[in-house]
Design a protein around this motif. Sequence first.
Motif, PDB file in Angstrom:
ATOM      1  N   ALA A 118      53.418 -13.069 -31.877  1.00 45.94           N
ATOM      2  CA  ALA A 118      52.146 -12.817 -31.185  1.00 45.94           C
ATOM      3  C   ALA A 118      51.272 -14.064 -31.175  1.00 45.94           C
ATOM      4  N   THR A 119      51.240 -14.778 -32.292  1.00 42.94           N
ATOM      5  CA  THR A 119      50.425 -15.992 -32.387  1.00 42.94           C
ATOM      6  C   THR A 119      50.924 -17.060 -31.430  1.00 42.94           C
ATOM      7  N   ILE A 120      52.231 -17.234 -31.359  1.00 46.12           N
ATOM      8  CA  ILE A 120      52.801 -18.235 -30.449  1.00 46.12           C
ATOM      9  C   ILE A 120      52.458 -17.900 -29.000  1.00 46.12           C
ATOM     10  N   ILE A 121      52.640 -16.630 -28.620  1.00 47.58           N
ATOM     11  CA  ILE A 121      52.384 -16.211 -27.238  1.00 47.58           C
ATOM     12  C   ILE A 121      50.924 -16.452 -26.850  1.00 47.58           C
ATOM     13  N   PHE A 122      50.012 -16.050 -27.711  1.00 47.52           N
ATOM     14  CA  PHE A 122      48.598 -16.145 -27.364  1.00 47.52           C
ATOM     15  C   PHE A 122      47.995 -17.525 -27.666  1.00 47.52           C
ATOM     16  N   SER A 123      48.782 -18.425 -28.231  1.00 50.63           N
ATOM     17  CA  SER A 123      48.349 -19.814 -28.382  1.00 50.63           C
ATOM     18  C   SER A 123      48.687 -20.644 -27.155  1.00 50.63           C
ATOM     19  N   ILE A 124      49.618 -20.160 -26.355  1.00 52.37           N
ATOM     20  CA  ILE A 124      50.046 -20.913 -25.173  1.00 52.37           C
ATOM     21  C   ILE A 124      48.891 -21.199 -24.207  1.00 52.37           C
ATOM     22  N   PRO A 125      48.025 -20.197 -23.888  1.00 53.57           N
ATOM     23  CA  PRO A 125      46.897 -20.513 -22.990  1.00 53.57           C
ATOM     24  C   PRO A 125      45.984 -21.614 -23.534  1.00 53.57           C
ATOM     25  N   ASP A 126      45.713 -21.591 -24.836  1.00 58.22           N
ATOM     26  CA  ASP A 126      44.876 -22.641 -25.425  1.00 58.22           C
ATOM     27  C   ASP A 126      45.565 -24.004 -25.322  1.00 58.22           C
ATOM     28  N   PHE A 127      46.868 -24.009 -25.539  1.00 57.69           N
ATOM     29  CA  PHE A 127      47.634 -25.252 -25.416  1.00 57.69           C
ATOM     30  C   PHE A 127      47.586 -25.773 -23.987  1.00 57.69           C
ATOM     31  N   LEU A 128      47.808 -24.886 -23.015  1.00 64.02           N
ATOM     32  CA  LEU A 128      47.785 -25.311 -21.615  1.00 64.02           C
ATOM     33  C   LEU A 128      46.394 -25.799 -21.212  1.00 64.02           C
ATOM     34  N   GLY A 129      45.364 -25.138 -21.732  1.00 65.11           N
ATOM     35  CA  GLY A 129      44.004 -25.571 -21.446  1.00 65.11           C
ATOM     36  C   GLY A 129      43.714 -26.960 -21.991  1.00 65.11           C
ATOM     37  N   SER A 130      44.313 -27.282 -23.130  1.00 65.98           N
ATOM     38  CA  SER A 130      44.063 -28.584 -23.761  1.00 65.98           C
ATOM     39  C   SER A 130      44.740 -29.738 -23.033  1.00 65.98           C
ATOM     40  N   ILE A 131      45.713 -29.430 -22.162  1.00 66.99           N
ATOM     41  CA  ILE A 131      46.375 -30.486 -21.381  1.00 66.99           C
ATOM     42  C   ILE A 131      45.914 -30.484 -19.925  1.00 66.99           C
ATOM     43  N   GLY A 132      44.813 -29.748 -19.654  1.00 64.01           N
ATOM     44  CA  GLY A 132      44.203 -29.806 -18.329  1.00 64.01           C
ATOM     45  C   GLY A 132      44.614 -28.723 -17.365  1.00 64.01           C
ATOM     46  N   TRP A 133      45.308 -27.703 -17.829  1.00 58.51           N
ATOM     47  CA  TRP A 133      45.743 -26.617 -16.947  1.00 58.51           C
ATOM     48  C   TRP A 133      44.866 -25.368 -17.079  1.00 58.51           C
ATOM     49  N   GLY A 134      43.694 -25.532 -17.651  1.00 53.21           N
ATOM     50  CA  GLY A 134      42.831 -24.394 -17.912  1.00 53.21           C
ATOM     51  C   GLY A 134      42.459 -23.618 -16.669  1.00 53.21           C
ATOM     52  N   GLU A 135      42.139 -24.314 -15.574  1.00 51.04           N
ATOM     53  CA  GLU A 135      41.710 -23.648 -14.346  1.00 51.04           C
ATOM     54  C   GLU A 135      42.827 -22.797 -13.751  1.00 51.04           C
ATOM     55  N   SER A 136      44.059 -23.291 -13.828  1.00 50.31           N
ATOM     56  CA  SER A 136      45.180 -22.575 -13.211  1.00 50.31           C
ATOM     57  C   SER A 136      45.533 -21.281 -13.928  1.00 50.31           C
ATOM     58  N   ILE A 137      45.105 -21.130 -15.196  1.00 50.88           N
ATOM     59  CA  ILE A 137      45.411 -19.902 -15.929  1.00 50.88           C
ATOM     60  C   ILE A 137      44.140 -19.130 -16.289  1.00 50.88           C
ATOM     61  N   SER A 138      43.030 -19.457 -15.608  1.00 50.35           N
ATOM     62  CA  SER A 138      41.755 -18.809 -15.932  1.00 50.35           C
ATOM     63  C   SER A 138      41.801 -17.312 -15.712  1.00 50.35           C
ATOM     64  N   GLY A 139      42.605 -16.863 -14.739  1.00 46.19           N
ATOM     65  CA  GLY A 139      42.729 -15.426 -14.488  1.00 46.19           C
ATOM     66  C   GLY A 139      43.329 -14.681 -15.662  1.00 46.19           C
ATOM     67  N   ILE A 140      44.185 -15.351 -16.417  1.00 47.50           N
ATOM     68  CA  ILE A 140      44.815 -14.733 -17.589  1.00 47.50           C
ATOM     69  C   ILE A 140      43.869 -14.775 -18.784  1.00 47.50           C
ATOM     70  N   THR A 141      43.251 -15.929 -19.005  1.00 47.45           N
ATOM     71  CA  THR A 141      42.416 -16.095 -20.203  1.00 47.45           C
ATOM     72  C   THR A 141      41.172 -15.210 -20.188  1.00 47.45           C
ATOM     73  N   LEU A 142      40.719 -14.825 -19.000  1.00 42.42           N
ATOM     74  CA  LEU A 142      39.556 -13.936 -18.917  1.00 42.42           C
ATOM     75  C   LEU A 142      39.801 -12.606 -19.624  1.00 42.42           C
ATOM     76  N   TRP A 143      41.066 -12.215 -19.706  1.00 43.92           N
ATOM     77  CA  TRP A 143      41.420 -10.928 -20.321  1.00 43.92           C
ATOM     78  C   TRP A 143      41.738 -11.049 -21.813  1.00 43.92           C
ATOM     79  N   ILE A 144      41.726 -12.253 -22.346  1.00 42.95           N
ATOM     80  CA  ILE A 144      42.065 -12.452 -23.754  1.00 42.95           C
ATOM     81  C   ILE A 144      40.788 -12.656 -24.562  1.00 42.95           C
ATOM     82  N   PRO A 145      40.481 -11.769 -25.515  1.00 39.20           N
ATOM     83  CA  PRO A 145      39.265 -11.919 -26.328  1.00 39.20           C
ATOM     84  C   PRO A 145      39.251 -13.256 -27.075  1.00 39.20           C
ATOM     85  N   LEU A 146      38.091 -13.890 -27.112  1.00 40.77           N
ATOM     86  CA  LEU A 146      37.842 -15.154 -27.812  1.00 40.77           C
ATOM     87  C   LEU A 146      38.499 -16.362 -27.150  1.00 40.77           C
TER      88      LEU A 146
END
Length: 423
Positions: free
Chosen positions: A369-397
């Motif tokens: 679970a930790t690995i799966i939900f760390s992926i959006p934070d990882f992608l955001g840190s390499i500049g892909w945050g905007e492309s996955i914003s639709g997913i991250t809106l549904w993830i608390p914190l």
Amino acid sequence: MNRKTIAITAFALFSLFFGAGNLILPPQLGFKSGDLWWLVAFGFCLSAVLIPILGILAHAKLQGTMFDFAKKVSPTFSLVYCYIVYAISISLPSPRTASVTHEMAIQPLWDSSSLVTSIVYFGLVYIFVVNRSKILDVVGKFLTPGILLILLLIIGASIFTLDFDFGTTEFSSPFTHGILEGYQTFDAIGAVVVGGVIIISINLKDDAASYEVKRSLIRKVGWLAGLGLFLVYTGLIITGALFHDSFDAEISRTALLNGISLKTLGSTANLMLSILVSLACFTTAVGIVTGTADFIKGRFNDSRQAYIITAIIGCILGVLMGQFNVGYIIAVALPALMFIYPITIVLILLNVAPDKFASAKVFRWVVIATIIFSIPDFLGSIGWGESISGITLWIPLSQFHMGWVLPALVVFVLANFIGKKSG
């Protein structure tokens, strides 16, 4: 184990933790935190003190190597995790210590290149690593007291001579910012790495000591080192906050610390800060390279040759990566930290939890679970945050780059509940 042994080992552990990031991060945090410095300090100490000390307590319980931290997930996962952590450690935080040393301790005093600094620096690191049986005595008896003395002079001069005026914070989320900045200390990773160094060093000094004696020693040492880290971090954050209007708002981390030392210690600042930086950074680099070499040695049937080769590779990487400036190394480290740090935190917490709540099944589910939900934070840190914003809106914190926390907690509870029901 007598009090002298406890004190020396605690000093050594503190020094192995306290390196480049630990020195330059807190003052700038305080500088920008304003009157909410206490909230920033709380977040920073949570990820840079409490979690690492829990990692030392987990080592006291396991009394093995870093491999034991993740073996309940699976031996293969544990091996991959270990190699990733050690690769990150000798490629980023270890070279960063040389970079900080050059920028703050060498460059202001001598006109020499970063290449010369790195070669001399990691040459000395290699000498200490190959004489690893003497690490605890040398670090604990001589280096750490020097670090603490100079830090106390800087912190004391600030607290007792300046008005308690902190200004306003620059952070929209001070507590979370403190937590994430604590990632950059690498202290949680450091706990699983240098904890093994402490255990092996204790065994070299007194192999006949029982499991309970060594566990008691490591626990006491961990809490004492944690107390030291807490006091120093909080002191440096307060110091930075007190100087909120004394420097340009865009000042770098290294320049800020250098400026604070000049204002507090006067004409002796450059020499004293040079000593502080050199000692703090050097002991951490020794701990990282030693821990990595110990691990590889264990994987190759206690081969001394494997230990030496790993130490050489670690020092060569240090020389190569140490050529980059501190800011660049911190930026490069962020994606790796956003992925590996959450995994490390949950492994530490699971290992200190009572065994009845931390079965192999719980380990596997929570880590997945930790690995799966760390992926959006990882992608955001390499500049892909905007492309996955639709997913991250549904993830608390997730807006705080901590989207893994609640999923990991929920899975931990569910895995224990289902495990009890099926049992």
